[in-house]
Design a protein around this motif. Structure first.
Motif, PDB file in Angstrom:
ATOM      1  N   VAL B  27       0.841  -1.205   0.000  1.00 58.40           N
ATOM      2  CA  VAL B  27       0.000   0.000   0.000  1.00 58.40           C
ATOM      3  C   VAL B  27       0.873   1.251   0.000  1.00 58.40           C
ATOM      4  CG1 VAL B  27      -1.640   1.346   1.362  1.00 58.40           C
ATOM      5  CG2 VAL B  27      -2.030  -1.082   1.010  1.00 58.40           C
ATOM      6  N   CYS B  28       1.930   1.267   0.831  1.00 59.29           N
ATOM      7  CA  CYS B  28       2.828   2.428   0.842  1.00 59.29           C
ATOM      8  C   CYS B  28       3.472   2.622  -0.536  1.00 59.29           C
ATOM      9  CB  CYS B  28       3.925   2.262   1.897  1.00 59.29           C
ATOM     10  SG  CYS B  28       3.302   2.343   3.573  1.00 59.29           S
ATOM     11  N   TYR B  99      10.151   1.907  -8.789  1.00 57.36           N
ATOM     12  CA  TYR B  99      10.143   1.010  -9.951  1.00 57.36           C
ATOM     13  C   TYR B  99       8.763   1.043 -10.606  1.00 57.36           C
ATOM     14  CZ  TYR B  99      10.050  -3.530 -12.382  1.00 57.36           C
ATOM     15  OH  TYR B  99       9.899  -4.540 -13.301  1.00 57.36           O
ATOM     16  N   SER B 100       7.737   0.857  -9.786  1.00 60.19           N
ATOM     17  CA  SER B 100       6.371   0.815 -10.310  1.00 60.19           C
ATOM     18  C   SER B 100       5.955   2.162 -10.910  1.00 60.19           C
ATOM     19  CB  SER B 100       5.430   0.414  -9.178  1.00 60.19           C
ATOM     20  OG  SER B 100       4.099   0.591  -9.558  1.00 60.19           O
ATOM     21  N   ALA B 101       6.460   3.268 -10.327  1.00 59.41           N
ATOM     22  CA  ALA B 101       6.113   4.603 -10.834  1.00 59.41           C
ATOM     23  C   ALA B 101       6.491   4.752 -12.298  1.00 59.41           C
ATOM     24  CB  ALA B 101       6.792   5.678 -10.003  1.00 59.41           C
ATOM     25  N   SER B 102       7.565   4.091 -12.721  1.00 62.35           N
ATOM     26  CA  SER B 102       7.966   4.213 -14.125  1.00 62.35           C
ATOM     27  C   SER B 102       6.881   3.631 -15.030  1.00 62.35           C
ATOM     28  CB  SER B 102       9.320   3.543 -14.362  1.00 62.35           C
ATOM     29  OG  SER B 102       9.230   2.150 -14.146  1.00 62.35           O
ATOM     30  N   TYR B 103       6.298   2.523 -14.622  1.00 67.39           N
ATOM     31  CA  TYR B 103       5.209   1.940 -15.421  1.00 67.39           C
ATOM     32  C   TYR B 103       3.947   2.801 -15.328  1.00 67.39           C
ATOM     33  CZ  TYR B 103       7.955  -2.257 -16.172  1.00 67.39           C
ATOM     34  OH  TYR B 103       8.921  -3.129 -16.575  1.00 67.39           O
ATOM     35  N   ASN B 152      -3.642  -3.884 -13.593  1.00 64.13           N
ATOM     36  CA  ASN B 152      -2.538  -4.789 -13.919  1.00 64.13           C
ATOM     37  C   ASN B 152      -1.289  -4.423 -13.146  1.00 64.13           C
ATOM     38  OD1 ASN B 152      -3.627  -6.579 -15.708  1.00 64.13           O
ATOM     39  ND2 ASN B 152      -3.286  -5.263 -17.479  1.00 64.13           N
ATOM     40  N   GLU B 153      -0.995  -3.129 -13.120  1.00 64.70           N
ATOM     41  CA  GLU B 153       0.232  -2.670 -12.475  1.00 64.70           C
ATOM     42  C   GLU B 153       0.177  -2.937 -10.970  1.00 64.70           C
ATOM     43  OE1 GLU B 153       3.067  -1.982 -13.547  1.00 64.70           O
ATOM     44  OE2 GLU B 153       3.854  -1.385 -11.601  1.00 64.70           O
ATOM     45  N   PHE B 154      -0.991  -2.715 -10.347  1.00 64.38           N
ATOM     46  CA  PHE B 154      -1.116  -2.959  -8.905  1.00 64.38           C
ATOM     47  C   PHE B 154      -0.915  -4.433  -8.586  1.00 64.38           C
ATOM     48  CE2 PHE B 154      -4.115   0.918  -8.312  1.00 64.38           C
ATOM     49  CZ  PHE B 154      -3.042   1.737  -8.571  1.00 64.38           C
ATOM     50  N   ILE B 155      -1.430  -5.282  -9.466  1.00 65.26           N
ATOM     51  CA  ILE B 155      -1.271  -6.723  -9.247  1.00 65.26           C
ATOM     52  C   ILE B 155       0.205  -7.112  -9.359  1.00 65.26           C
ATOM     53  CG2 ILE B 155      -1.758  -8.953 -10.334  1.00 65.26           C
ATOM     54  CD1 ILE B 155      -4.645  -7.754 -10.774  1.00 65.26           C
ATOM     55  N   MET B 200      -5.035 -11.815  -2.325  1.00 63.98           N
ATOM     56  CA  MET B 200      -4.789 -10.361  -2.364  1.00 63.98           C
ATOM     57  C   MET B 200      -4.998  -9.796  -3.763  1.00 63.98           C
ATOM     58  SD  MET B 200      -1.352  -9.851  -0.140  1.00 63.98           S
ATOM     59  CE  MET B 200      -1.155 -10.541   1.497  1.00 63.98           C
ATOM     60  N   THR B 201      -4.457 -10.475  -4.789  1.00 66.99           N
ATOM     61  CA  THR B 201      -4.593  -9.946  -6.152  1.00 66.99           C
ATOM     62  C   THR B 201      -6.041 -10.019  -6.614  1.00 66.99           C
ATOM     63  OG1 THR B 201      -3.985 -12.094  -7.068  1.00 66.99           O
ATOM     64  CG2 THR B 201      -2.221 -10.483  -6.849  1.00 66.99           C
ATOM     65  N   THR B 202      -6.730 -11.082  -6.230  1.00 65.20           N
ATOM     66  CA  THR B 202      -8.125 -11.211  -6.648  1.00 65.20           C
ATOM     67  C   THR B 202      -8.990 -10.135  -6.001  1.00 65.20           C
ATOM     68  OG1 THR B 202      -7.791 -13.572  -6.841  1.00 65.20           O
ATOM     69  CG2 THR B 202     -10.065 -12.808  -6.815  1.00 65.20           C
ATOM     70  N   PHE B 203      -8.722  -9.886  -4.729  1.00 63.43           N
ATOM     71  CA  PHE B 203      -9.437  -8.814  -4.030  1.00 63.43           C
ATOM     72  C   PHE B 203      -9.236  -7.482  -4.763  1.00 63.43           C
ATOM     73  CE2 PHE B 203      -9.378  -5.476  -0.721  1.00 63.43           C
ATOM     74  CZ  PHE B 203     -10.686  -5.601  -0.276  1.00 63.43           C
ATOM     75  N   THR B 204      -7.986  -7.193  -5.141  1.00 59.31           N
ATOM     76  CA  THR B 204      -7.687  -5.966  -5.887  1.00 59.31           C
ATOM     77  C   THR B 204      -8.449  -5.914  -7.200  1.00 59.31           C
ATOM     78  OG1 THR B 204      -5.461  -6.100  -4.959  1.00 59.31           O
ATOM     79  CG2 THR B 204      -5.785  -4.555  -6.778  1.00 59.31           C
ATOM     80  N   THR B 205      -8.452  -7.041  -7.912  1.00 54.75           N
ATOM     81  CA  THR B 205      -9.165  -7.096  -9.194  1.00 54.75           C
ATOM     82  C   THR B 205     -10.641  -6.768  -9.016  1.00 54.75           C
ATOM     83  OG1 THR B 205      -7.679  -8.894  -9.809  1.00 54.75           O
ATOM     84  CG2 THR B 205      -9.580  -8.535 -11.221  1.00 54.75           C
TER      85      THR B 205
END
Lengths: 257, 222
Positions: B27-28, B99-103, B152-155, B200-205
């Protein structure tokens, strides 16, 4: 000329890359005048109109609008003054460009709310009045996607009016509309003209030009080839190119009717 | 072949605490990633602003162009040489988030540029400044288009967070490995961990799908 010019364009040149689209245009639009610009496609009409609120940058010449120098030889007003000037110049687009994430009412209210510091209630009262004026009060809470083309364009006109502009620019406001929806937009424009709004209109609606224009300007190849009152332009134009253009357009209209 | 899930069940508290650390790190990192990604994405809209555009492009190139694991190790093992000693948790969040910010920046830029240019013209011709037009008109529309690729990126971010176990952060992966090191039940423990990540990923989806549907129902998307 005694009445003050709201728009004064002087020797305007504009090119996109190597393609020169405006080649020395001079034009004046006086207070409360309705000037209709006609001409074949690619003649530079829309570009000329878009130069008048700085959506396009002309490289040479000057434009004065609402008493301010908008541009002089490629140097446009600084950002803040430009934004301020644009609040006085309303623009209506061929493709409406309504904000699809806002209701009709919010589309009209977003300008005064953001730029005039109006409260939500004030802005919505003003906007409701304007929607009423364009005949769409009952659509206030509709999203743009659910409106017809004619309704969208009327909301777009109300949106421009919400800034209480001194001049209105219309860029082919009916060209994207189904034929049966053209009338409702034109009648709103006629209403504005009768109220004394200063208007510069690029259009293919010759009927509107004949009926409402104080001056019809004919453009071809980036130049104004002829400008006069409608009776002269439509009945006894001086230029062969004007005659040819009008013949082509009017023949088209005849074949429809 | 016999399965024995008793070590996983017996140590459920450790797995739960690991999972909660994974959620915290993710989350952070997500907040950092969105914030930074938005700035970098907007910075890359206009190549005429050479310095800003150049800086953002270099950022994108460096952080997208190198392995996440290498970046995490630089944060954790590399920076102390310059006297920068960050807590492991901070290294994990910075490493994952940047790293994720670049995407995310490319998602933001793509979504903004997909909005019809007439929208900007209409907003500017009312007299709005470019930032008013961006925040009132363009971004709310672009945001809707960002949701599926952001999902997608959050997963990816959730799954990539397993790498922070290598920085001594006691996340789900780390706790699982601790249990394996005493029980030797690697298959069972990794299966349990996999199921927890999958939840966790399914919950996000599901959440993102809900948001998307709600925006559609509200007329934000045609």
């Amino acid at each position: 000329m005694t009445s003050p010019a709201m728009i004064r364009i002087n020797q305007l040149y504009k090119s996109f890359g190597s393609n020169q689209v405006l080649k020395g245009v001079d034009l004046e639009v006086d207070l409360s005048q309705v000037v209709v610009v006609i001409g074949p496609s690619g003649s530079g009409k829309s570009t000329l109109l878009r130069c008048c609120n700085g959506l396009e940058l002309a490289q040479q010449g000057t434009i004065d609008i609402c008493g301010q120098r908008l541009i002089e030889n490629g140097a446009i007003l600084p950002e803040k003054a430009l934004n301020n000037l644009r609040t006085q110049v309303g623009m209506v687009f061929q493709s409406f460009n309504l904000f699809p994430h806002l209701t009709a009412l919010e589309n009209v209210a977003v300008g005064p709310k953001t730029l005039r510091g109006m409260s939500v209630a004030q802005a919505e009262t003003l906007s409701m009045g304007l929607l009423n004026k364009v005949g769409l009060a009952e659509k206030a809470h509709a999203m743009p996607a659910s409106l017809s083309g004619g309704q969208k364009q009327r909301v777009a006109i109300a949106r421009a009016l919400a800034m209480e502009p001194k001049v209105m620019l219309f860029d082919e406001p009916t060209s994207a509309l189904d034929p049966e929806l053209v009338g409702e937009v034109l009648s709103v424009m006629k209403l504005l003209a009768k109220e004394g709004m200063t208007m510069m209109v690029v259009t293919h609606e010759m009927g509107f030009a004949k009926e409402m224009a104080d001056m019809v300007v004919v453009m071809d190849g980036g130049r104004i080839i002829e400008a006069d009152v409608p009776e002269v332009i439509f009945k006894r134009p001086k230029e062969e190119r004007t005659r040819a253009f009008l013949q082509a357009v009017l023949k088209n209209e005849d074949s429809v009717s | 072949m016999n399965f024995d899930f008793t070590p996983a069940v017996a140590d459920w508290k450790a797995l739960l605490s690991g999972a909660s650390v994974t959620v915290e790190v993710t989350v952070c990192a997500l907040v950092l990633s969105c914030f930074l990604g938005l700035l970098i994405g907007i910075g890359r809209l206009n190549p005429q602003r050479k310095i800003l555009y150049g800086f953002c492009t270099v950022y994108l190139s460096c952080f997208r162009g190198t392995p996440l694991l290498v970046q995490l190790f630089i944060w954790f093992f590399g920076l102390p040489r310059f006297g920068i000693l960050l807590p492991a948790f901070a290294c994990g969040v910075l490493g994952l988030g940047m790293y994720s910010a670049s995407y995310v920046s490319e998602i933001v830029r793509g979504a903004i540029q997909s909005i019809d240019r007439g929208q900007m013209e209409a907003a500017r011709s009312l007299g709005m400044s470019s930032s008013q037009a961006m925040f009132k008109i363009i971004l709310p529309q672009a945001f809707v288009r960002m949701i599926p690729p952001l999902g997608n990126e959050f997963i990816s971010l959730i799954k990539n967070s397993a790498l922070v176990s290598l920085l001594t952060i006691h996340d789900l992966m780390h706790e699982g490995q601790k249990i394996i090191s005493v029980s030797y039940r690697s298959l069972e423990i990794y299966l349990v961990i996999a199921v927890i990540y999958w939840l966790m990923t399914t919950f996000t989806t599901v959440i993102l799908r809900r948001i998307e549907l709600r925006l559609k129902a509200g007329g934000m998307v045609q």
